[in-house]
Motif scaffolding. Structure first.
Motif, mmCIF file in Angstrom:
data_model
loop_
_atom_site.group_PDB
_atom_site.id
_atom_site.type_symbol
_atom_site.label_atom_id
_atom_site.label_comp_id
_atom_site.label_asym_id
_atom_site.label_seq_id
_atom_site.Cartn_x
_atom_site.Cartn_y
_atom_site.Cartn_z
ATOM 1 N N GLY A 223 48.414 -31.093 38.460
ATOM 2 C CA GLY A 223 47.767 -31.424 37.345
ATOM 3 C C GLY A 223 46.459 -30.713 37.229
ATOM 4 O O GLY A 223 45.914 -30.365 38.466
ATOM 5 N N SER B 96 57.377 -32.686 38.004
ATOM 6 C CA SER B 96 56.672 -31.411 37.731
ATOM 7 C C SER B 96 56.364 -30.518 38.942
ATOM 8 O O SER B 96 56.132 -31.074 39.943
ATOM 9 C CB SER B 96 55.260 -31.730 37.182
ATOM 10 N N THR C 9 55.318 -35.407 35.300
ATOM 11 C CA THR C 9 54.760 -35.524 33.974
ATOM 12 C C THR C 9 54.621 -37.313 33.382
ATOM 13 O O THR C 9 55.829 -38.005 33.752
ATOM 14 C CB THR C 9 55.313 -34.795 32.804
ATOM 15 N N THR D 54 50.141 -34.303 32.967
ATOM 16 C CA THR D 54 50.727 -33.887 34.257
ATOM 17 C C THR D 54 49.890 -34.362 35.467
ATOM 18 O O THR D 54 48.681 -33.797 35.404
ATOM 19 C CB THR D 54 51.053 -32.419 34.223
#
Length: 145
Positions: free
Chosen positions: A134, A130, A107, A102
């Motif tokens: 991340g 997402s 992703t 991610t």
């Protein structure tokens, strides 16, 4: 030195820039490119430009504005990422794969390579959207990119 005969999988070039003020930068690049962002999240925006084919990513990093974050080539699917990993490895480049990771509110399957001047390039495909940016990849990096 002879260049490899193979060419990268069809895709578009990505340019990721650090910016001091995301809102001002989004307004500027919207006017410059003639299109609005494809995705905007806190501290992040990207533009998917069809002509010329470009993915422009803006990462809000106050004090780092106007600097290059990283470069990339967006490819159509995971198979193309795997093809590029093999091609780059066969060309003698060290690749660092990150599959199912991610990053940048998506992703992705990707692989990183580093140019002789230190520029970081990723070859990637987006698998899904997402809600999170991340995780940091090192203590020195604040985010996945």
């Amino acid at each position: 030195m002879t260049a490899p005969a193979a060419t990268p999988s069809t895709g578009r070039v990505q340019l990721a820039l650090n910016v001091d003020d995301l809102a001002a930068s989004v307004a500027f690049y919207t006017a410059l490119l003639g299109v609005g962002p494809a995705k905007e999240r806190p501290g992040y925006a990207n533009f998917a430009v069809s002509s010329p084919p470009l993915k422009l990513v803006l990462l809000e990093n106050p004090g780092q504005g106007g600097t290059l974050n990283h470069l990339g080539v967006e490819v159509p699917d995971s198979q193309a990422v795997q093809t590029e990993i093999r091609r780059l490895t066969d060309a003698g480049l060290l690749t660092v794969p990150e599959l199912g990771t991610t990053c940048c509110y998506a992703t992705q399957d990707k692989a990183w390579v580093q140019a002789p001047g230190g520029e970081r390039w990723e070859v990637y495909t987006v698998l899904a959207d997402s809600d999170t940016f991340g995780a940091p990849t090192t203590a020195d990096e604040p985010a996945c990119c």
